[in-house]
Design a protein around this motif. Sequence first.
Motif, PDB file in Angstrom:
ATOM      1  N   SER A  61     -39.879  99.491  13.969  1.00  0.00           N
ATOM      2  CA  SER A  61     -40.934 100.508  14.830  1.00  0.00           C
ATOM      3  C   SER A  61     -39.735 101.469  15.050  1.00  0.00           C
ATOM      4  O   SER A  61     -40.989 102.527  15.223  1.00  0.00           O
ATOM      5  CB  SER A  61     -41.340  99.244  15.616  1.00  0.00           C
ATOM      6  N   LEU A  72     -41.638 105.306  13.395  1.00  0.00           N
ATOM      7  CA  LEU A  72     -42.310 105.696  14.343  1.00  0.00           C
ATOM      8  C   LEU A  72     -41.979 106.373  15.215  1.00  0.00           C
ATOM      9  O   LEU A  72     -42.385 107.965  15.815  1.00  0.00           O
ATOM     10  CB  LEU A  72     -43.462 104.707  15.246  1.00  0.00           C
ATOM     11  N   ARG A  73     -40.326 106.631  15.724  1.00  0.00           N
ATOM     12  CA  ARG A  73     -39.836 107.561  17.543  1.00  0.00           C
ATOM     13  C   ARG A  73     -38.019 108.028  16.033  1.00  0.00           C
ATOM     14  O   ARG A  73     -37.508 107.566  17.308  1.00  0.00           O
ATOM     15  CB  ARG A  73     -39.530 106.735  18.011  1.00  0.00           C
ATOM     16  N   ASP A 105     -45.434 113.545  11.328  1.00  0.00           N
ATOM     17  CA  ASP A 105     -46.884 112.949  11.465  1.00  0.00           C
ATOM     18  C   ASP A 105     -48.347 113.089  11.073  1.00  0.00           C
ATOM     19  O   ASP A 105     -49.580 112.400  11.478  1.00  0.00           O
ATOM     20  CB  ASP A 105     -46.807 114.269  12.629  1.00  0.00           C
ATOM     21  N   ARG A 113     -49.595 107.221   9.384  1.00  0.00           N
ATOM     22  CA  ARG A 113     -50.785 106.665  11.143  1.00  0.00           C
ATOM     23  C   ARG A 113     -51.268 105.074  10.701  1.00  0.00           C
ATOM     24  O   ARG A 113     -50.788 104.831   9.520  1.00  0.00           O
ATOM     25  CB  ARG A 113     -51.425 108.010  10.338  1.00  0.00           C
ATOM     26  N   ASP A 126     -49.519 101.806  21.529  1.00  0.00           N
ATOM     27  CA  ASP A 126     -49.167 103.262  22.295  1.00  0.00           C
ATOM     28  C   ASP A 126     -49.248 104.240  21.155  1.00  0.00           C
ATOM     29  O   ASP A 126     -49.972 105.302  21.187  1.00  0.00           O
ATOM     30  CB  ASP A 126     -48.100 103.873  22.848  1.00  0.00           C
ATOM     31  N   TRP A 127     -48.549 104.429  19.693  1.00  0.00           N
ATOM     32  CA  TRP A 127     -48.416 104.849  18.340  1.00  0.00           C
ATOM     33  C   TRP A 127     -50.070 105.121  18.132  1.00  0.00           C
ATOM     34  O   TRP A 127     -49.478 106.489  17.414  1.00  0.00           O
ATOM     35  CB  TRP A 127     -47.434 104.358  17.889  1.00  0.00           C
ATOM     36  N   ARG A 156     -53.169 107.802  19.637  1.00  0.00           N
ATOM     37  CA  ARG A 156     -53.110 108.390  19.327  1.00  0.00           C
ATOM     38  C   ARG A 156     -54.136 109.036  18.184  1.00  0.00           C
ATOM     39  O   ARG A 156     -54.310 109.098  17.720  1.00  0.00           O
ATOM     40  CB  ARG A 156     -51.763 109.493  19.033  1.00  0.00           C
TER      41      ARG A 156
END
Length: 406
Positions: A89, A93-94, A162, A166, A193-194, A197
């Motif tokens: 993750s 994701l980051r 981005d 999703r 949290d992700w 958005r």
Amino acid sequence: MPLPDRASVAVSMMVAVGSRYEPHSESGISHFVEHMVFKGGGRYPTARAVSEAIEGVGGVLNAATDREATMFWTRVPARHVGLAVSVLSDIVLRPVLDPGEVAKERLVVIEELRMYHDNPQESAQILFDEVMWPDHPIGLDVAGREETVRGFTDAQCRTHLDAHVRPDSLVVSVAGAIEPAIARELVGAELEDWASRARRDREAPAPATPASGPPLRVQRRTVEQASVLLGGRTGSYLDPERYAGDVLNVVLGEGMSSRLFLELREHRALVYDVHSFVSRLSDTGVLGIGLGCDPRHAATAMRAAVAELRLLAERPVDDTELTKAREYAKGRLLLQLEGTSALCEYAGQQQLLTGRILEPAEVVARVDAVTADDVLRSARRVLDSGLRAAVVGPFRGAARFEAALS
């Protein structure tokens, strides 16, 4: 997918994006981003930190990009499943996407491209895809082109992630020695949290188009063995008749008891490598035949392969051969699903691409329902789509292959 008797857990993060989603000017960006996420994330900020986290417990970590999906996966001893979810993750994701690392990875991916192009079999596959889906993203090399890779930036990578990573395009699949409730808790804690958005809608990929242009490409290259790929369109992975195509593929060219192997290699000694394959997407597919042989035999081998396919479109297979093919297809499926990684991929890809996971028993039942007439219709469908081919070898002209293909 709980497998309490196993010692490991496999975790995959699968994203519904691949090369068919890319504009021509960014061909290969999905594959490039797949490379870049391994350079580090928020908690594991370097490539070394990422690899040491997983390899430090004896695990494995890898990824793959295709036309419609990108998969990031790891397998670890069961007691380290929390670490596996944490690392995956974090990088997906980051990701850090450091500009300096992007510049270095461009060079690495260009070397990968050159490695593929130096391999005649890989070159034949690239040419075959271009012939099957001309002027369409599906027909382009998943890894891109040197000119596009040279221009990739950290900003492009970020924009790609981005746009495409999703909640509605991501599936997390877990298989092995873990209870479903624990898996959901671990994944949910990382994604909550992700996932909250706000995001804009993303564009759907262009639909597959009918094949057009010349049906044959010949690339002249000084090699000792010619590489030949030929085939035609078949159904998608959503097509209810896809199981008949799978059985057709077994009869035609899967394994040493297939028609192609017995005729072209065992009986006539025309080839070393001979096989058939099926590749499916959401709205199209291809049944192909691969040949590796002495260049002097290439056209004859192509003609013989086409003859075997035509025979399957003219005369139904007998009960013995049909039963053998169905048993082969079912047995291979069940054997492939013995490992945690394979089961993780099997379930995750189905959920991602079709929205439904078919139990192996249901797939077995559908294979058992395939009839000889179904196989015949499937072969006719491939031929009716028009055969297309790619050849790599020391050939000055294409006439002999045009004749063999027709």
